[in-house]
Scaffold this active site. Structure first.
Site, PDB file in Angstrom:
ATOM      1  N   GLU A  93      66.710-104.114 -22.209  1.00 44.04           N
ATOM      2  CA  GLU A  93      67.635-103.643 -21.171  1.00 44.04           C
ATOM      3  C   GLU A  93      66.911-103.163 -19.917  1.00 44.04           C
ATOM      4  O   GLU A  93      67.461-103.220 -18.813  1.00 44.04           O
ATOM      5  CB  GLU A  93      68.542-102.538 -21.715  1.00 44.04           C
ATOM      6  CG  GLU A  93      69.575-103.019 -22.728  1.00 44.04           C
ATOM      7  CD  GLU A  93      69.047-103.076 -24.157  1.00 44.04           C
ATOM      8  OE1 GLU A  93      67.810-102.918 -24.362  1.00 44.04           O
ATOM      9  OE2 GLU A  93      69.855-103.297 -25.077  1.00 44.04           O
ATOM     10  N   PHE A 155      77.481 -93.386 -34.847  1.00 44.04           N
ATOM     11  CA  PHE A 155      76.404 -94.370 -34.820  1.00 44.04           C
ATOM     12  C   PHE A 155      76.180 -94.844 -33.382  1.00 44.04           C
ATOM     13  O   PHE A 155      77.118 -95.261 -32.705  1.00 44.04           O
ATOM     14  CB  PHE A 155      76.763 -95.561 -35.725  1.00 44.04           C
ATOM     15  CG  PHE A 155      75.732 -96.661 -35.666  1.00 44.04           C
ATOM     16  CD1 PHE A 155      74.416 -96.421 -36.060  1.00 44.04           C
ATOM     17  CD2 PHE A 155      76.067 -97.919 -35.188  1.00 44.04           C
ATOM     18  CE1 PHE A 155      73.456 -97.417 -35.983  1.00 44.04           C
ATOM     19  CE2 PHE A 155      75.115 -98.920 -35.104  1.00 44.04           C
ATOM     20  CZ  PHE A 155      73.800 -98.673 -35.501  1.00 44.04           C
ATOM     21  N   GLN A 156      74.948 -94.807 -32.931  1.00 43.69           N
ATOM     22  CA  GLN A 156      74.552 -95.217 -31.576  1.00 43.69           C
ATOM     23  C   GLN A 156      75.282 -94.449 -30.488  1.00 43.69           C
ATOM     24  O   GLN A 156      75.519 -94.960 -29.409  1.00 43.69           O
ATOM     25  CB  GLN A 156      74.712 -96.729 -31.390  1.00 43.69           C
ATOM     26  CG  GLN A 156      73.749 -97.496 -32.293  1.00 43.69           C
ATOM     27  CD  GLN A 156      73.636 -98.959 -31.951  1.00 43.69           C
ATOM     28  OE1 GLN A 156      74.576 -99.576 -31.475  1.00 43.69           O
ATOM     29  NE2 GLN A 156      72.468 -99.531 -32.201  1.00 43.69           N
ATOM     30  N   LYS A 205      84.553 -97.854 -26.221  1.00 41.94           N
ATOM     31  CA  LYS A 205      84.979 -99.115 -26.816  1.00 41.94           C
ATOM     32  C   LYS A 205      86.497 -99.253 -26.737  1.00 41.94           C
ATOM     33  O   LYS A 205      87.024-100.335 -26.438  1.00 41.94           O
ATOM     34  CB  LYS A 205      84.516 -99.161 -28.276  1.00 41.94           C
ATOM     35  CG  LYS A 205      84.762-100.507 -28.918  1.00 41.94           C
ATOM     36  CD  LYS A 205      84.215-100.541 -30.334  1.00 41.94           C
ATOM     37  CE  LYS A 205      84.375-101.932 -30.919  1.00 41.94           C
ATOM     38  NZ  LYS A 205      84.023-101.973 -32.345  1.00 41.94           N
ATOM     39  N   MET A 525      44.272 -99.141 -11.187  1.00 46.35           N
ATOM     40  CA  MET A 525      44.456 -97.970 -10.337  1.00 46.35           C
ATOM     41  C   MET A 525      43.993 -96.699 -11.050  1.00 46.35           C
ATOM     42  O   MET A 525      43.486 -95.766 -10.417  1.00 46.35           O
ATOM     43  CB  MET A 525      45.922 -97.852  -9.903  1.00 46.35           C
ATOM     44  CG  MET A 525      46.162 -96.808  -8.834  1.00 46.35           C
ATOM     45  SD  MET A 525      45.162 -97.073  -7.347  1.00 46.35           S
ATOM     46  CE  MET A 525      46.272 -98.058  -6.347  1.00 46.35           C
TER      47      MET A 525
HETATM   48  C1  LIG Z   1      55.532 -97.010 -16.692  1.00 49.07           C
HETATM   49  C2  LIG Z   1      54.294 -96.470 -16.067  1.00 49.07           C
HETATM   50  N1  LIG Z   1      53.345 -95.880 -16.816  1.00 49.07           N
HETATM   51  C3  LIG Z   1      52.215 -95.407 -16.247  1.00 49.07           C
HETATM   52  C4  LIG Z   1      52.022 -95.491 -14.900  1.00 49.07           C
HETATM   53  C5  LIG Z   1      50.752 -94.941 -14.266  1.00 49.07           C
HETATM   54  N2  LIG Z   1      49.972 -96.043 -13.669  1.00 49.07           N
HETATM   55  C6  LIG Z   1      49.993 -96.318 -12.349  1.00 49.07           C
HETATM   56  S1  LIG Z   1      49.054 -97.627 -11.925  1.00 49.07           S
HETATM   57  C7  LIG Z   1      48.539 -97.834 -13.518  1.00 49.07           C
HETATM   58  C8  LIG Z   1      47.596 -98.940 -13.878  1.00 49.07           C
HETATM   59  C9  LIG Z   1      48.200-100.271 -13.689  1.00 49.07           C
HETATM   60  O1  LIG Z   1      47.369-101.249 -14.276  1.00 49.07           O
HETATM   61  P1  LIG Z   1      47.669-102.769 -14.060  1.00 49.07           P
HETATM   62  O2  LIG Z   1      49.112-103.033 -14.344  1.00 49.07           O
HETATM   63  O3  LIG Z   1      46.707-103.591 -14.787  1.00 49.07           O
HETATM   64  O4  LIG Z   1      47.518-102.941 -12.487  1.00 49.07           O
HETATM   65  P2  LIG Z   1      46.166-102.821 -11.617  1.00 49.07           P
HETATM   66  O5  LIG Z   1      46.115-101.440 -11.076  1.00 49.07           O
HETATM   67  O6  LIG Z   1      45.028-103.123 -12.507  1.00 49.07           O
HETATM   68  O7  LIG Z   1      46.381-103.823 -10.543  1.00 49.07           O
HETATM   69  C10 LIG Z   1      49.114 -96.874 -14.343  1.00 49.07           C
HETATM   70  C11 LIG Z   1      48.877 -96.763 -15.791  1.00 49.07           C
HETATM   71  C12 LIG Z   1      53.066 -96.088 -14.146  1.00 49.07           C
HETATM   72  N3  LIG Z   1      52.999 -96.172 -12.810  1.00 49.07           N
HETATM   73  N4  LIG Z   1      54.174 -96.586 -14.740  1.00 49.07           N
END
Ligand SMILES: Cc1ncc(C[n+]2csc(CCOP(=O)(O)OP(=O)(O)O)c2C)c(N)n1
Ligand SMILES: [Mg+2]
Lengths: 617, 187
Positions: A93, A155-156, A205, A525
């Site tokens: 979803e 439920f749910q 529902k 990042m």
């Molecule tokens: C759902 C979620 N969890 C954690 C983060 C924290 N976060 C920001 S950038 C990042 C790394 C992203 O890695 P990747 O998707 O490989 O992209 P890259 O930076 O390597 O281009 C994380 C863990 C986030 N923004 N969203």
């Protein structure tokens, strides 16, 4: 759908309900009449689920993204009677909500997603929150247990309206079939009018199954039911005069264009203002596409990972004209040192944004398109001469900054493929006309900085919430919203693995999303912060991924891999040439950082730059 | 920066003066399910410091009225009002802190009372225009309405006898004069 300035936009509601009398409106009406009067529905009584479908069609909805479950089954039971409503079955979803979001961002229309009660509803939450923080018009529909079971831990059953309350523009729990028509009409009106946002409708529902003769309200009745919702559309005339006066006085003005320009479809007025008063335009992450980047007055992307020259211009400006943006902390850095010489004009449709993060000298509340249209005649034209030295200075700063942070060669250290080059090539080989959907992380910043945007709604990015996993499902929605454009999802290896299951949706529904996987085998990042802010103390930022060629093959998606600059163009062109979805696996340098970077707590004048590439000031 | 010719001006002012005090807001809202929850949730999520919140019907069935006391400077209050206006069900919000207004609350105090001091309690209560509304062999319930200060003062005096139980409604407020916030439409 082409982006036109229809009646809806003019009235400030940005309604994309087809105007009465247009071919689309007539087609919808006819389909509805056919259904209501010529048989299909006459075979059975009209129930709440029918009203949902009628309401969606009346609102001009042509596609919804959803996933079935127990309590929402009454709706799936009638979908077959409404073939004009395309239902895309997602794999999770969250994907449905992001797809509705991508559809909305790429078209300016309201996106619709659907899930069942309990886990279906909670899975939508991340996508709804993403839409809320970026002001995306969305209607999220969930089923709930029958009214008599509410509050019994059935439920749910989960109190999903309690959960979405703080992350929606408004929400409803509907317990009776008789209320559905009115609630849907209100919900679409609220979602798209004023500052847009997601509206959540939870339907029991028994509301879906109950018989009803309730009529759909017209716009006037909707307005009468919402006395507390009257967005201010026109700027105060006295304030507009003050703005014109500020512009006339300014020697170093800068326009900051935000998402509001795109939402209000005010890009022409923005360009006219910039040209008439010769003011450079900077943009926020969500303001990308508000100005054609090839325009001589288009100055660039600002903020934490913005261009140094842009941040420099802001720091030395004597006037900032902020249009439909909200001085987010990623834009200002430390507010105390932000734009220290500038007076600030702030135009926004949401009064609560004005004066929230920075003190403002001239506030203007209104729809930015109407405000600019009314402002333009008051603004005195500024000639070349008057801006000559300012423009020279800006050009010099731009040259410096591009020299310091552009890896034009395609390779980073040791000949490894550099990500900015990949993104730049995807933009160029698509004539800067594709819809580019970023994920979150370094890939997002490279996408923002290097692809080059010439068209409104051609850049989609989860700005406010920064939701990893956004890109592919949002691209799904964008590809269906704008089938006339190529759609590229730019995604990191981390984010890709968060919503990777939607590959199957692309295949089943033949949605032609092209995926550029920027694989640095890292949560890039995070790694960058651990290197630069946490003194090389790396932890949990290494990522093992699958063999993406085999993975794509398993899904039946054509895929290519590129590891050197020479392979980049061919791979992009091959993916573009494939019918339907395609994947390109770019193995990029693992340790390339996004520069410049404004460390947390610092200001726009304290940018970290690529080591070794610093320019003398 | 090398290109700068203008002398730096002092750091950009943050919104608000930092002078915190108590503000009283009156909100007129559509009487739809969950509206109290929406207001309370917003105040919590946006970090506004609520001292009291009271809700009641008005003369019209589809409209309710809330009195909200919050602590903050004029920036907090302005933000609170603007954020409240973002709620679809909110029709009108007014800061009545500095308006001429009647600000009253009601308190019920169950106080220890003996045959010997009952008379003393009654006379103190009368001085504050309160009244005794229930009597038991060893206790009395005192009811008082008035400004927060008046109610505070009486409670302080009753404390000497021993308070067994105390409930206060929080302030309800109405601006003086003939103007009516309920008649005024949303701005
Ligand atoms: C759902 C979620 N969890 C954690 C983060 C924290 N976060 C920001 S950038 C990042 C790394 C992203 O890695 P990747 O998707 O490989 O992209 P890259 O930076 O390597 O281009 C994380 C863990 C986030 N923004 N969203
Ligand atoms: Mg990565």
């Amino acid at each position: 759908m082409t982006v036109t300035k229809g009646e809806g936009a003019r009235s400030g509601t940005h309604s994309h309900v087809p105007d009465a009398g247009t071919p689309t409106a007539e087609a919808i009406e006819k389909a509805r009449r056919d259904m209501l009067h010529q048989g299909r529905i006459e075979k059975r009584t009209r129930i709440g689920a029918d009203v949902v479908c009628e309401a969606l069609l009346r609102q001009g909805v042509d596609v919804i993204f959803g996933y079935p479950g127990g309590v929402i089954l009454p709706l799936y039971d009638v979908f077959g009677d409404y073939p004009e409503l395309r239902h895309v079955l997602v794999r999770h979803e969250q994907g449905a909500a992001h797809a509705a979001d991508g559809y909305a961002r790429s078209t300016g229309r309201v996106g619709v997603c659907l899930g069942t009660s309990g886990p279906g509803a909670t899975n939508l939450v991340t996508g709804i929150a993403t839409a809320q923080l970026d002001s995306i018009p969305m209607v999220a529909i969930t089923g709930n247990v029958p009214g008599a079971l509410i509050g019994k831990d059935a439920f749910q059953e989960i109190d999903i309206t309690g959960i979405t309350l703080p992350m929606t523009k408004h929400n409803y729990l509907v317990r009776s079939a008789d209320d559905i028509a009115a609630v849907f009409a209100e919900a679409f009106h609220i979602a798209r009018s004023g500052r847009p946002g997601p509206v959540h409708i939870d339907l029991t529902k028994d509301a879906l199954q109950g018989e009803t003769r309730a009529e759909h309200p017209d716009q006037e009745e909707v307005l009468a039911r919402l006395p507390g919702f009257r967005p201010t559309l026109d700027g105060h005339p006295r304030q507009l005069k003050t703005v014109a006066h500020e512009i006339a006085k300014a020697k170093r003005p800068v326009i900051l264009a935000g998402h509001g320009i795109l939402i209000a479809e005010a890009w022409d007025e923005l360009r006219e203002l910039a040209e008439k008063a010769r003011i450079p335009v900077a943009w926020s992450l969500l303001g990308i596409g508000a100005m054609d980047e090839d325009h001589p007055l288009a100055y660039g992307y600002m903020g934490m990972h913005g261009w140094k020259h842009v941040n420099r211009a802001i720091q030395s400006a004597d006037l900032i004209i902020a249009l439909g943006m909200r001085f987010d902390d990623r834009v200002t850095g430390n507010v105390k040192t932000y734009a220290p010489h500038a007076r600030i004009v702030h135009v926004d449709i949401d009064p609560a944004e004005i004066g929230k993060n920075v003190a403002v000298d001239v506030p203007v509340v209104g729809d930015v398109r109407r405000v600019l249209a009314a402002l333009l005649p008051l603004v005195a034209p500024v000639d070349h001469e008057a801006r000559a030295s300012y423009m020279e200075q800006l050009a010099e700063w731009r040259r410096d900054s591009e020299a310091s942070s552009w890896h034009g060669s395609g390779t980073w250290r040791n000949g490894l493929l550099s990500a900015d080059y990949v993104v730049e090539r995807i933009g160029a080989l698509n004539d800067h006309d594709a819809t580019m959907v970023a994920d979150v992380g370094q890939n997002q910043m490279w996408t923002a900085r290097y692809a080059g945007y010439r068209r409104p709604h051609s850049h989609l990015s989860s700005g406010g919430l920064g939701t990893m996993g956004y890109s592919m499902p949002a691209a799904m929605g964008a590809a269906l919203g704008r089938p006339d454009k190529k759609t590229w999802a730019i995604v990191g290896d981390g984010g890709f693995q968060m919503t990777i299951q939607e590959l199957a949706t692309l295949v089943q529904d033949d949605i032609p999303v092209k995926i550029a996987l920027l694989d640095n085998h890292k949560l890039g990042m995070i790694r960058q912060w651990q290197e630069l802010v946490y003194a090389n103390n790396y932890h949990s930022s290494d990522m093992v991924g699958p063999d993406y060629l085999k993975l794509a093959e398993a899904y039946g998606i054509p895929a290519w891999k590129a590891t050197r600059p020479e392979e980049v163009d061919d791979a992009i062109l091959a993916a573009n040439a494939a019918d339907g979805p395609a994947l390109v696996w770019f193995e990029i340098a693992s340790e390339q950082n996004v520069f410049p970077m404004m460390p947390a707590g610092k200001g726009l004048s304290d940018l970290l730059e690529e080591p070794g590439l610093e320019v003398d000031e | 920066m090398s290109g700068d010719t203008i002398a730096a001006r002092p750091a950009r002012a943050l919104p608000g003066s930092g002078e915190h005090r108590r503000h009283v807001l009156v909100a007129v809202v559509q009487n739809r399910t969950g509206v109290l929850n929406r207001v309370a949730s917003l105040m919590r999520a946006r970090n506004f410091n609520i001292e009291s919140l009271s809700v009641s019907h008005t003369d019209s069935d589809d409209v309710s009225r809330m009195t909200i006391t919050i602590h903050g400077d004029e920036f907090h209050v302005e933000q609170a009002i603007k954020q409240l206006y973002r709620l679809i069900d909110v029709l009108k919000v007014q800061d009545v802190t500095d308006e001429p207004s009647v600000q009253h609350e009601l308190a019920l105090v169950k106080v220890r009372a003996t045959d010997r001091n009952r008379g003393e309690i009654v006379s103190i209560v009368e001085m504050y225009r309160g009244r005794v509304v229930d009597l038991a062999p060893d206790a009395a319930i005192v009811e008082v309405t008035g400004t927060e200060a008046e109610v505070d003062a009486l409670i302080a005096l009753l404390r000497g006898f021993g308070i067994k139980e105390l409930v206060r409604t929080g302030a309800v407020v109405m601006a003086r004069g003939s103007a009516s916030i309920e008649e005024a439409t949303k701005r």
